[in-house]
Design an enzyme around this catalytic site. Structure first.
Site, PDB file in Angstrom:
ATOM      1  N   ASP A  33      -0.258   5.023   0.939  1.00 24.22           N
ATOM      2  CA  ASP A  33      -0.545   6.050   1.939  1.00 24.22           C
ATOM      3  C   ASP A  33      -0.479   5.496   3.353  1.00 24.22           C
ATOM      4  O   ASP A  33      -1.069   4.450   3.655  1.00 24.22           O
ATOM      5  CB  ASP A  33      -1.929   6.658   1.678  1.00 24.22           C
ATOM      6  CG  ASP A  33      -1.995   7.324   0.317  1.00 24.22           C
ATOM      7  OD1 ASP A  33      -1.102   8.131   0.017  1.00 24.22           O
ATOM      8  OD2 ASP A  33      -2.932   7.031  -0.452  1.00 24.22           O
TER       9      ASP A  33
ATOM     10  N   ASP B 250       0.868  -1.169   0.000  1.00 26.87           N
ATOM     11  CA  ASP B 250       0.000   0.000   0.000  1.00 26.87           C
ATOM     12  C   ASP B 250       0.916   1.233   0.000  1.00 26.87           C
ATOM     13  O   ASP B 250       2.106   1.127   0.299  1.00 26.87           O
ATOM     14  CB  ASP B 250      -0.891  -0.022   1.244  1.00 26.87           C
ATOM     15  CG  ASP B 250      -1.857   1.144   1.308  1.00 26.87           C
ATOM     16  OD1 ASP B 250      -2.374   1.545   0.263  1.00 26.87           O
ATOM     17  OD2 ASP B 250      -2.072   1.652   2.420  1.00 26.87           O
TER      18      ASP B 250
ATOM     19  N   ASP C 227      -1.536  -0.368   6.051  1.00 30.03           N
ATOM     20  CA  ASP C 227      -1.894   0.242   7.338  1.00 30.03           C
ATOM     21  C   ASP C 227      -3.391   0.215   7.609  1.00 30.03           C
ATOM     22  O   ASP C 227      -3.824   0.533   8.719  1.00 30.03           O
ATOM     23  CB  ASP C 227      -1.470   1.716   7.336  1.00 30.03           C
ATOM     24  CG  ASP C 227      -2.373   2.546   6.424  1.00 30.03           C
ATOM     25  OD1 ASP C 227      -3.170   3.357   6.933  1.00 30.03           O
ATOM     26  OD2 ASP C 227      -2.319   2.347   5.193  1.00 30.03           O
TER      27      ASP C 227
END
Length: 217
Positions: free
Chosen positions: A9, A7, A179
């Site tokens: 961000d 991922d 996250d």
């Protein structure tokens, strides 16, 4: 060798590039401050709570692209990357990417943030493969719409499966670092899911599933 998926961000970078791009547009006076800033914040809160209407958000976030010539947009994007993105790149993220590269793994970023924003960021990590929502272009200009499936939640799985079929890559031994609880569909698909500085919902899910939890901060 295996597939290492990241991922972007709040995983490879220490903030959300989609939200920061919106703030950049506000601060530069490119969009109406009162309306855009408030809406940008609301969409970001919806994302964090897992209630984001991705199509509604994309109509909002891609609309400014249709209002300006691509050459001007690219100049603004270059300034955005220099001023807001490079300071939040993470040394530990670079090291993680390089460990996988050294192992001969195929590197892939898959992100909910659209390709216009994320493509130059991903290149800073030396990663060639990117799956992201693609803004539509027509007659040399952005239209404010998008092509295909939004790269969000289950859409990440759909786009990854299409990419696997086209590339011939395998999920054998695959990693995914994220996250966000929004990525649980893909985290549950790979062989080696890793929660990175996770939000509370993902941390709980990771603990229950006995997934590794790491920090790149």
């Amino acid at each position: 060798m295996s597939l290492a998926i990241f991922d972007l961000d709040n995983t490879l970078i220490a903030d959300d590039s989609d939200f920061l791009w919106g703030q950049f547009l506000v601060d530069a006076g490119i969009v109406d401050k009162d309306h855009y800033e408030q809406a940008n914040q609301k969409f970001y809160e919806d994302y964090k709570h897992g209630t984001l209407d991705i199509v509604e958000f994309l109509h909002f976030s891609l609309a400014p692209l249709a209002c300006h010539e691509p050459a001007q947009l690219y100049r603004w994007r270059e300034e955005f990357v220099e001023t807001l993105i490079k300071p939040i790149m993470l040394d530990a993220a670079h090291e993680l990417v390089e460990r996988h590269r050294a192992a001969g793994d195929t590197l892939l970023v898959i992100t909910a943030t659209n390709r216009f924003v994320t493509e130059p960021i991903v290149k800073l990590y030396g990663i060639d493969n990117l799956l992201a929502t693609t803004p539509e272009m027509k007659d040399g200009r952005y239209t404010g719409r998008f092509n295909g499936t939004p790269c969000f939640q289950q859409g990440k799985v759909t786009l990854l499966q299409q990419w696997l079929a086209e590339s011939g890559e395998s999920m054998l031994g695959s990693h995914f670092y994220s996250d966000s609880h929004n990525d649980l569909p893909l985290l549950n698909l790979v062989e080696r899911p890793v929660a990175v500085d996770p939000d509370p919902k993902l941390r709980l899910a990771a603990e229950q599933a006995h997934w590794p939890v790491i920090s790149l901060r």
